[in-house]
Write a protein that holds these residues in place. Structure first.
Motif, PDB file in Angstrom:
ATOM      1  N   ASN A   1      20.826  46.409  38.708  1.00 56.12           N
ATOM      2  CA  ASN A   1      21.827  47.407  38.342  1.00 56.12           C
ATOM      3  C   ASN A   1      21.485  48.136  37.052  1.00 56.12           C
ATOM      4  N   ASP A   2      20.594  47.543  36.295  1.00 57.61           N
ATOM      5  CA  ASP A   2      20.242  48.118  35.007  1.00 57.61           C
ATOM      6  C   ASP A   2      19.562  49.475  35.218  1.00 57.61           C
ATOM      7  N   ASN A   3      20.288  50.517  34.853  1.00 59.84           N
ATOM      8  CA  ASN A   3      19.780  51.852  35.139  1.00 59.84           C
ATOM      9  C   ASN A   3      18.474  52.177  34.438  1.00 59.84           C
ATOM     10  N   HIS A   4      18.400  51.716  33.222  1.00 58.42           N
ATOM     11  CA  HIS A   4      17.184  52.007  32.465  1.00 58.42           C
ATOM     12  C   HIS A   4      15.963  51.450  33.184  1.00 58.42           C
ATOM     13  N   PHE A   5      16.090  50.195  33.594  1.00 59.63           N
ATOM     14  CA  PHE A   5      14.931  49.564  34.223  1.00 59.63           C
ATOM     15  C   PHE A   5      14.705  50.102  35.627  1.00 59.63           C
ATOM     16  N   LYS A   6      15.788  50.450  36.275  1.00 53.87           N
ATOM     17  CA  LYS A   6      15.675  51.027  37.604  1.00 53.87           C
ATOM     18  C   LYS A   6      14.816  52.298  37.544  1.00 53.87           C
ATOM     19  N   THR A   7      15.123  53.101  36.567  1.00 58.47           N
ATOM     20  CA  THR A   7      14.369  54.337  36.386  1.00 58.47           C
ATOM     21  C   THR A   7      12.892  54.032  36.161  1.00 58.47           C
TER      22      THR A   7
ATOM     23  N   GLY B   1      17.400  57.837  43.681  1.00 58.07           N
ATOM     24  CA  GLY B   1      17.183  59.277  43.610  1.00 58.07           C
ATOM     25  C   GLY B   1      17.753  59.924  42.366  1.00 58.07           C
ATOM     26  N   ASP B   2      18.919  59.441  41.953  1.00 51.88           N
ATOM     27  CA  ASP B   2      19.536  60.079  40.809  1.00 51.88           C
ATOM     28  C   ASP B   2      18.870  59.683  39.498  1.00 51.88           C
ATOM     29  N   ARG B   3      18.019  58.694  39.582  1.00 52.29           N
ATOM     30  CA  ARG B   3      17.371  58.243  38.357  1.00 52.29           C
ATOM     31  C   ARG B   3      15.946  58.778  38.256  1.00 52.29           C
ATOM     32  N   VAL B   4      15.505  59.386  39.302  1.00 50.41           N
ATOM     33  CA  VAL B   4      14.121  59.842  39.303  1.00 50.41           C
ATOM     34  C   VAL B   4      14.042  61.204  38.637  1.00 50.41           C
ATOM     35  N   ASN B   5      13.026  61.385  37.883  1.00 48.70           N
ATOM     36  CA  ASN B   5      12.791  62.666  37.256  1.00 48.70           C
ATOM     37  C   ASN B   5      12.684  63.750  38.328  1.00 48.70           C
ATOM     38  N   ILE B   6      13.335  64.858  38.083  1.00 51.37           N
ATOM     39  CA  ILE B   6      13.346  65.945  39.053  1.00 51.37           C
ATOM     40  C   ILE B   6      11.925  66.386  39.384  1.00 51.37           C
ATOM     41  N   LYS B   7      11.039  66.174  38.435  1.00 48.76           N
ATOM     42  CA  LYS B   7       9.657  66.581  38.667  1.00 48.76           C
ATOM     43  C   LYS B   7       9.011  65.778  39.782  1.00 48.76           C
ATOM     44  N   VAL B   8       9.461  64.545  39.921  1.00 52.14           N
ATOM     45  CA  VAL B   8       8.919  63.734  41.002  1.00 52.14           C
ATOM     46  C   VAL B   8       9.240  64.399  42.334  1.00 52.14           C
ATOM     47  N   ALA B   9      10.457  64.933  42.419  1.00 56.01           N
ATOM     48  CA  ALA B   9      10.851  65.617  43.646  1.00 56.01           C
ATOM     49  C   ALA B   9       9.979  66.851  43.868  1.00 56.01           C
ATOM     50  N   HIS B  10       9.785  67.603  42.817  1.00 59.35           N
ATOM     51  CA  HIS B  10       8.933  68.796  42.938  1.00 59.35           C
ATOM     52  C   HIS B  10       7.528  68.411  43.358  1.00 59.35           C
ATOM     53  N   ASN B  11       7.100  67.319  42.784  1.00 59.31           N
ATOM     54  CA  ASN B  11       5.760  66.852  43.088  1.00 59.31           C
ATOM     55  C   ASN B  11       5.630  66.473  44.556  1.00 59.31           C
ATOM     56  N   LEU B  12       6.682  65.839  45.050  1.00 61.67           N
ATOM     57  CA  LEU B  12       6.660  65.438  46.451  1.00 61.67           C
ATOM     58  C   LEU B  12       6.618  66.670  47.350  1.00 61.67           C
ATOM     59  N   MET B  13       7.430  67.667  47.014  1.00 65.19           N
ATOM     60  CA  MET B  13       7.428  68.896  47.814  1.00 65.19           C
ATOM     61  C   MET B  13       6.050  69.537  47.771  1.00 65.19           C
ATOM     62  N   ARG B  14       5.488  69.547  46.586  1.00 65.02           N
ATOM     63  CA  ARG B  14       4.164  70.132  46.446  1.00 65.02           C
ATOM     64  C   ARG B  14       3.168  69.401  47.326  1.00 65.02           C
ATOM     65  N   LEU B  15       3.291  68.079  47.299  1.00 58.38           N
ATOM     66  CA  LEU B  15       2.336  67.292  48.066  1.00 58.38           C
ATOM     67  C   LEU B  15       2.474  67.561  49.562  1.00 58.38           C
ATOM     68  N   ILE B  16       3.702  67.644  50.002  1.00 57.50           N
ATOM     69  CA  ILE B  16       3.907  67.908  51.425  1.00 57.50           C
ATOM     70  C   ILE B  16       3.380  69.299  51.768  1.00 57.50           C
ATOM     71  N   ALA B  17       3.564  70.227  50.859  1.00 59.26           N
ATOM     72  CA  ALA B  17       3.105  71.585  51.119  1.00 59.26           C
ATOM     73  C   ALA B  17       1.590  71.680  51.108  1.00 59.26           C
ATOM     74  N   GLU B  18       0.976  70.946  50.198  1.00 61.71           N
ATOM     75  CA  GLU B  18      -0.469  71.092  50.011  1.00 61.71           C
ATOM     76  C   GLU B  18      -1.283  70.081  50.787  1.00 61.71           C
ATOM     77  N   GLY B  19      -0.660  69.004  51.169  1.00 57.31           N
ATOM     78  CA  GLY B  19      -1.427  67.922  51.769  1.00 57.31           C
ATOM     79  C   GLY B  19      -2.131  67.155  50.678  1.00 57.31           C
ATOM     80  N   PHE B  20      -2.994  66.250  51.075  1.00 55.06           N
ATOM     81  CA  PHE B  20      -3.635  65.384  50.097  1.00 55.06           C
ATOM     82  C   PHE B  20      -4.918  65.998  49.533  1.00 55.06           C
ATOM     83  N   GLY B  21      -4.992  67.276  49.598  1.00 52.82           N
ATOM     84  CA  GLY B  21      -6.146  67.911  48.986  1.00 52.82           C
ATOM     85  C   GLY B  21      -7.356  67.967  49.893  1.00 52.82           C
TER      86      GLY B  21
END
Lengths: 142, 962
Positions: free
Chosen positions: B398-404, B436-456
């Motif tokens: 439950n510890d939010n800090h550590f969860k993050t 999800g609410d604890r993850v940096n929004i950038k992680v989400a952007h990164n995931l979208m980018r990855l799906i869009a670009e593939g694994f390179g």
């Protein structure tokens, strides 16, 4: 570096609190509350270390009193665990069989002893004898 | 209790402490304290208070403050007290101010003068008191005021003063390195001080200095080595011994310094090998402090240039730690393992079962440490197990800090070691779903980018497979009742971009789902914005593909609802959607190219495509553009024009003018110089006014901005320097050009966030059934890189366990070994709960110091026991406790010493209930330490005071150590 040292009883009453970093009063109360909650119900078998925000708390229980030190994440836990014990040995020597009541009534002296032991967040003197002698000199003046 | 702990304070104060001690509730305590504050306020300002009284008031203030109440009314009196001539009074004053004030408090300025005077005092106790205050209260600005005196005190005849002066200087260095940079050579000198206390104190600043600049201190290597050697050879005074170790605290500091100096320096390291090797042999591994030094040795060995013998010694110590019963030692062992693993990756395999035990321990601290270790040892062969474990753990806490923290580590590891795309997406889904609410929004952007670009890889099939599997898994996950909004944003974006790409799902199915999302999260504007934009994309792709667009009724109603939304952003999106649907397929293709989110967009900053148009206008007699710099005096004439060229935020006042309804703004546009040339150029104008409106009045709008806005983030600003420029195009003017720009912006930004992500590093995780776990964690030596992923880790675990015979045998071997349960009597945790943990029964240094004889103690203690018995039930039962505690330690050790009893007192709850009667006959004498008479007096005194152990705190009288 030591951020703060707390002595609390099982009910969470602060018996001594010394901060080596500047904190607002409200923040201090919060810290005291949180540290107490962290340590009070831990299984005695467990480690004497708990993560606390971005630092860690090293605590040790003596009878009904918890001695908690908040130190940097890179510090050697066992050393601080033992420095708590050394501090208690010094108190024990000074008060002849120290008990919580001694600390309750003489908290100002405990602060003075602590000032001889830890300064600016670092252990400044680790010789029990040196500290006891210094306190003796002060006591003589009373 | 002799002269030390005497209750010489007034009855009043004792009563206060007592009543506080007996409070049943916080409210009661507060009432008493508030009452006390009133009393003190009144008394403290009375004239002519005797010093002794005043001193007590100040101590009472400290007490009040310690209980969490505000005593600031008395600070000034504490400050005044520091001016006093009487040393005791002065000390109390200094004590109080160091507890009351922070270094930036206004009153400090009143103390500096006193401190200056006191630092020059002939009485070294005064100087010490002042130095204590210096360490706490002097800030950057006041350092120069006391610096010369502090430096002078480094040469004081009393070692106590020199020591504190060193610490004060260290404090100055931490506060403001520049103010003392010319003085750091003093620390070197003090290293040679003939008092070990001063030398020990000097190690603190030196450690800091060396951390910052190793190379300037290489010459000290031999000095440190020789000091450490002398310490280990017991050349320091006996008084520095602690539990039979010679000056262990100093040893640890030296080892820390050596680790810094030897890091990456073969020559320096070689000079340390002997002394560190000696330490490994000499350290008493049965005491906590001995193990503290051993642990520091390991840290040192792992930092300096590797030496096989030392590494071996370190490995031995680690296995002893891990096999210990003490959680503390296990913890240290795991930590040490994490350090050695860099140089010696195999060593973890020897301890796999111990590691897994720790992983499954109920002690969270130990568990987390173990996760940290696994994070360090993750490789592509065990990433699945480890991340799987981490996620399970993440879900359970439950510890939010550590969860993050765990969530971000999972993401890092998954990004770095993912064996397959599907696995990656599944893992990310889990992370988002549960944190999800604890993850940096950038992680989400990164995931979208990855799906869009593939694994390179340039493998389009793989990329589209990845997308299809993402779409499929998202459609599946959407059935979950409540999802974090960050995750939903990702889902919307992916469904919009790729929902219909592989033809598996119809547009109406996807749009239906998107409408469901918008409906289910109807009070989340960002969410709705994502959903609408996704809808627009789906429809646009349909049109481009030449299919007829049939809008579902729920989509219709959603859009109608949004057209009149209070959010201008949502309104705009809805209008845009309508406009796009009204266009022909070719135009739509330009606006919404399929799968183009990764294309770079060239932005023509100079707007050169307008050149011909401008030329034509000029030729027709239009006024030429006047650069902003030349127009500075013309504010009054063309304010709206100026506003166009300034960032809206820099002209606070002008915002109001543009809060007028839009039509007004637009009607003003034509008169401006630029606008005179109609359609295209004026486009930005309404845009800007809109912006300013938003900024001034509806800040939330920009927050809740469209998906495009979110994605764009910082990149845009960097590119154009005008944060507002690329904001959504106005509803009325959404033409192809601008629309494209918006798209482009999005993509550019995507790239940016991605870049920051790639630079991250990886973590590691844990596994399940011990053996399988061990095998999958340690066994698979990275041969099996990519497995067909879809089934995931469960299958793979078994696969690992049974795969290579090597693995199995190693696991078995590990099993055959005696379980790591009975190490040699590791009496490490002195403090904790049992008598057995106390230090070996040696001569107690206290006793030596005091010259107390055991025999005398025996006798008097017996007497004392009798007396106690006679005293009455109260006390008896009290002593019974200690006696019982004593008994246990007596069993453990044939010669219970003072320290034993200190330690056993640490609490053995079970012994507390022993009835008093029986225990009186026990060897009570030992329980009260060296001076039973004192103890007795203390207790009698306490009884007299009427302080009784309440049910709340029965431990009040209990010897802390015994």
């Amino acid at each position: 570096m030591i951020r703060f040292i707390l002595l609390q009883n099982r009910q969470g009453k602060t018996r001594l609190a010394k901060y080596y970093v500047p904190l607002e009063d409200s923040e201090k109360h919060k810290v005291e509350y949180e540290v107490h909650r962290l340590v009070v119900n831990r299984d005695p078998k467990f480690t004497n270390f708990v993560e606390f925000r971005t630092h860690k708390v090293i605590y040790r229980r003596y009878a009904g009193l918890f001695f908690s030190l908040c130190v940097d994440i890179t510090d050697n836990e066992l050393v601080y665990l033992e420095s708590i014990h050394l501090f208690v040995e010094i108190l024990d020597h000074f008060f002849s069989n120290v008990c919580e009541l001694d600390l309750v009534f003489n908290f100002h002296k405990v602060y003075l002893i602590l000032d001889e032991f830890i300064l600016a967040g670092e252990l400044q003197e680790t010789s029990k004898k040196a500290i006891i002698e210094r306190m003796g000199e002060l006591e003589k003046l009373e | 209790m002799g002269s030390h702990g005497g209750f010489y304070q007034s009855k009043e104060f004792l009563d206060l402490v007592k009543s506080i001690g007996e409070c049943r509730s916080k409210a009661e305590e507060d009432r008493i304290v508030l009452n006390e504050i009133e009393t003190l306020k009144r008394r403290i300002s009375e004239p002519d208070i005797p010093k002794r009284k005043m001193k007590e008031y100040i101590i009472r203030l400290v007490y009040v403050e310690m209980l969490g109440h505000d005593a600031s009314f008395g600070y000034i009196h504490a400050v005044k007290m520091t001016h006093d001539d009487n040393l005791l009074v002065k000390r109390t004053g200094y004590l109080a101010v160091t507890l009351f004030l922070n270094e930036d408090h206004d009153l400090i300025i009143l103390i500096v003068n006193t401190i200056q005077k006191d630092l020059k005092s002939d009485n070294y106790l005064v100087v010490c008191a002042a130095l204590n205050a210096v360490c706490r209260l002097i800030n950057e600005e006041t350092i120069p005021a006391v610096l010369p005196q502090v430096v002078e005190l480094l040469g004081h005849s009393k070692e106590a003063v020199r020591k504190k002066a060193v610490m004060a200087l260290h404090r100055f260095y931490q506060r403001s390195p520049s103010s003392v940079s010319h003085l750091v050579s003093n620390f070197r000198k003090k290293l040679c001080d003939n008092d070990p206390g001063v030398m020990g104190a000097t190690l603190c600043p030196l450690f800091d200095l060396i951390t910052i600049d190793v190379n300037s201190y290489k010459d000290l290597v031999s000095s440190f080595v020789s000091i450490l050697k002398q310490v280990t050879e017991r050349r320091l005074p006996k008084t520095y011994d602690y539990h039979q170790m010679p000056a262990p605290f100093i040893q640890v500091k030296l080892l820390k310094i050596l680790a810094l100096l030897g890091s990456g320096d073969k020559h320096a390291s070689e000079s340390m090998y002997t002394v560190v090797g000696d330490l490994f042999r000499k350290c008493d591994s049965s005491s906590n402090i001995g193990n503290a030094v051993l642990y520091e040795c390991i840290c040192c060995v792992s930092c300096i240039y590797p030496n096989p013998k030392l590494l071996e010694a370190a490995t031995d110590v680690i296995s002893r730690f891990l096999k210990s019963d003490s959680h503390n030692l296990k913890y240290m062992g795991i930590d040490a393992l994490g350090r050695l693993i860099k140089t010696n990756p195999e060593i973890a395999e020897q301890h796999q079962l111990a590691v897994i035990d720790c992983l499954e321990d109920s002690d969270d601290t130990l568990k987390r440490k173990t996760f940290e270790l696994l994070y360090k040892m993750t490789k592509s062969s065990n990433v699945e197990v480890i991340v799987d474990r981490m996620i399970d753990y993440m879900i359970s806490i439950n510890d939010n800090h550590f969860k993050t923290e765990i969530a971000s580590r999972c993401v890092e590891l998954a990004e770095q070691f993912a064996p397959s795309n599907q696995w990656f997406i599944q893992t990310m889904n889990k992370v988002f779903e549960h944190a999800g609410d604890r993850v940096n929004i950038k992680v989400a952007h990164n995931l979208m980018r990855l799906i869009a670009e593939g694994f390179g890889e340039d493998d389009d099939t793989a990329d589209s497979q990845l997308r299809s599997s993402a779409v499929e898994s998202y459609l599946h996950i959407l059935s979950e009742p409540k999802l974090p909004s960050v995750f939903l944003q990702v889902i919307c974006w992916v469904l919009g971009e790729y929902g219909t790409a592989d033809g598996k799902f119809s547009a109406s199915y996807i749009t239906g789902k998107l409408c469901d999302i918008a409906e289910a999260y109807s009070n989340d504007e960002t969410m709705k914005a994502y959903a609408v934009t996704a809808l627009m994309k789906v429809y646009a792709f349909e049109m481009v593909a030449g299919r007829r667009v049939d809008m579902l009724p729920e989509c219709q109603s959603l859009i109608e609802e949004l057209l009149v939304s209070h959010s201008t952003d949502l309104q705009q999106r809805a209008y845009e959607l309508q406009a796009v649907i009204g266009l022909d397929a070719h135009a739509v293709e330009c606006i919404m190219p399929s799968d183009a989110s990764c294309e770079d967009i060239e932005v023509d900053k100079g707007l050169s495509f307008l050149n011909t148009y401008v030329q034509e206008s000029l030729a027709k007699g239009a006024q030429p553009y006047i650069p902003e710099s030349e127009r500075s005096g013309m504010l009054n004439v063309s304010s709206s024009q100026n506003q166009y060229h300034h960032e809206a935020s820099t002209h606070g006042l002008r915002f109001e003018a543009y809060e007028l309804p839009k039509p007004v703004v637009q009607s003003r546009i034509p008169p401006t110089a630029l606008a005179s040339s109609s359609e295209l150029v004026p486009v930005p104008e309404p845009l800007y006014s809109r912006e300013s409106q938003q900024v001034a009045s509806v800040t939330s709008v920009s927050d809740a901005g469209s998906s495009e806005l979110k994605l764009r983030l910082d990149g845009v600003q960097k590119k154009w320097g005008r944060p507002t420029y690329p904001s959504p195009i106005t509803t009325t003017t959404s033409n192809t050009t601008t629309q494209n720009t918006t798209n482009g912006v999005t993509q550019v930004d995507n790239l940016k966030t991605r870049d920051t992500y790639d630079s991250r590093k990886t973590p590691v995780e844990v596994c399940s059934e011990k053996q399988k776990l061990a095998a999958s964690l340690f066994g698979g030596t990275s041969k099996t890189e990519k497995r067909p992923s879809s089934g995931g880790h469960r299958i793979s675990k078994t696969a690992y366990a049974s795969k290579s015979s090597d693995d199995i045998s190693s696991v078995k071997a590990a099993l055959v070994q005696p379980p790591p349960v009975q190490p040699p009597p590791d009496l490490l945790d002195l403090g904790e709960s049992t008598a057995t943990s106390s230090a070996p029964p040696v001569v107690d240094p206290f006793k030596q110091l005091e010259g107390l004889l055991d025999s005398a103690q025996d006798n008097s203690a017996v007497n004392y026991g009798a007396t106690a018995a006679a005293k009455g039930p109260d006390i008896m039962s009290l002593y019974a406790e200690t006696a019982a505690g004593m008994e246990t330690s007596g069993i453990a050790y044939s010669t219970p010493t003072n320290r034993d009893d200190l330690l056993s007192g640490l609490s053995n709850p079970s012994t507390r209930s022993v009835p008093g009667g029986t225990t009186v006959t026990q060897p009570v004498q030992f329980s009260k330490g060296p001076n039973p008479k004192d103890s007795l007096e203390k207790d009698a005194m306490v009884r007299q005071m009427g302080v009784n152990p309440s049910s709340q705190n029965p431990n009040l009288f209990k010897d802390l150590l015994g």
